[in-house]
Design a protein around this motif. Structure first.
Motif: not given
Length: 416
Positions: A106-122, A223-234
């Motif tokens: 399930l993470w293989a599908a959902h990871v897409v939503h978390h890959q951005s290292e920005e956090y905004n409405l896009s 502790h300001p939030a840092v966005f993305g994933t633990r294995k960045p897509l890059q």
């Protein structure tokens, strides 16, 4: 139905994106990068295209189960059916979302939503194209209890649209609201990779599910939030964004020797490895302060990518409106064309040389298709003005691309 409603709601989404962008500029809290926003929105559009072909999972299976196995026949005319349906859907969404972070498949599908290292409405629009393959399983209790298909479709849409506005850094904590509902503050925690926040706040509309089941965490100013994933897509490649985890898990499943582990790895949490692979694995500690992925790009190429992305996005509108009445072959070919457009734009954003060649071929093929036949993918007849417009656009784009490449330093272009 969902695709059409989201399609017609899209202008509202983009007005809100523009509003957030202006507010961020005025506050000097910049949270947008054009390359990142193009990537996120491209993935959202691709998810709508793929949904056309995956309706059997989203709607078909639900309708079949409700027809053959429903314990009750609930009426769509009852207000309490709608209210209880929305509450139950949100509860089931919580478990799908939670398992989406704790199960490789399930993470293989959902990871897409978390890959951005920005956090905004896009980021809200950044959606998976493969989620429907297995996500439907979690909503079967609604069908078995007898909630009508139209109730299921509408409450799912309500739950999805609600989550759009919470993807922002421009709205601070909201007091009592944060304690009951999923809010921007609560959802920033969910998207963060800080140890303090990791795998928390899975609710869709209500945050009370997280409070009940022990997965709630409060955003802390220290502790300001840092966005993305633990294995960045890059990468800005939308196809790779959808496939990266599937490939990684599939390779580990192939490499491990025990047959039981080949299946088990798909049901285990991200990062889990069978004993024979774990002994060989050398992990690098995650650096919370790693630089965000932002490859250099000339101004000309950035504007070119933005223009091509915008045109492909608008063409998708025609696809979504015409696909229901088109045959499968025409729809599939049209979808492939659109996917290729977003994929090539992603490659151009990365300054990869081969995508300049692919883009040139795409433009020449687009013009050639219209010259060969006025039937656009065998779906709609193009009037003369549309034919001239498409051919002209392709030729102007081709000329512009050549000028941009010639004026850019060749050393900037990557060969891979």
């Amino acid at each position: 139905m969902q695709e059409k409603i989201i399609l017609f709601a899209s202008p509202v989404f983009f007005v809100l994106l523009a509003t957030e962008f202006i507010v961020a500029l005025r506050r000097q809290r910049h949270t947008y990068r054009i390359n990142d926003a193009i990537s996120s929105i491209s993935l959202g559009i691709m998810s709508q295209i793929s949904a056309v072909f995956l309706k059997v999972f989203v709607i078909g299976i639900y309708a079949w189960v409700a027809r053959h196995f429903a314990l009750f026949q609930l009426s769509a005319d009852s207000v309490w059916v709608w209210v209880s349906g929305l509450l139950l859907y949100d509860f089931l969404y919580y478990w799908l979302h939670r398992m989406g972070h704790h199960t490789n498949l399930l993470w293989a599908a959902h990871v897409v939503h978390h890959q951005s290292e920005e956090y905004n409405l896009s980021t809200a629009l950044r959606q998976t194209s493969t989620g429907p393959l297995f996500g439907w399983i979690f909503y079967m209790p609604l069908a078995i209890l007898g909630f009508p298909l139209q109730v299921y479709v509408v409450v799912a849409l309500i739950d999805l649209i609600y989550q759009f506005w919470i993807h922002t850094q421009q709205i601070n904590k909201l007091g009592w609201f944060d304690r009951v509902f999923v809010s921007p503050s609560n959802h920033r925690v969910h998207h963060a990779v800080n140890d303090l926040y990791l795998d928390k706040n899975f609710g869709g509309i209500l945050i009370i599910w997280d409070r009940i089941f022990g997965t709630y965490a409060q955003e802390q100013d220290a502790h300001p939030a840092v966005f993305g994933t633990r294995k960045p897509l890059q990468s800005w490649n939308p196809l790779w964004a959808n496939l990266e985890v599937y490939q990684a898990v599939a390779l580990d499943a192939w490499r491990t020797k025990r047959w039981s582990d080949k299946f088990k790895i798909w049901l285990m949490p991200p990062g889990w490895l069978p004993a024979d692979l774990a002994s060989q694995n050398k992990t690098t500690p995650f650096n919370l302060n790693h630089p965000v992925y932002n490859p250099p790009l000339s101004t000309g190429m950035l504007w070119y990518c933005l223009a091509q992305f915008t045109m492909t996005m608008h063409t998708t509108t025609h696809f979504l409106l015409s696909a229901p009445s088109a045959n499968f072959a025409s729809s599939a070919l049209y979808a492939f064309w659109l996917f290729a457009g977003f994929w090539i734009v992603g490659g151009l954003l990365e300054q990869k040389r081969k995508f300049i060649v692919l883009e040139s071929l795409r433009l020449m093929l687009g013009a050639a298709m219209v010259v060969y036949s006025p039937m656009w993918f065998g779906i709609v007849y193009l009037p003369l003005w549309a034919q001239v417009g498409i051919i002209g656009t392709c030729l102007i784009s081709l000329f512009s691309l050549g000028m941009i490449v010639r004026n850019s330093s060749v050393s900037v272009l990557h060969t891979n």
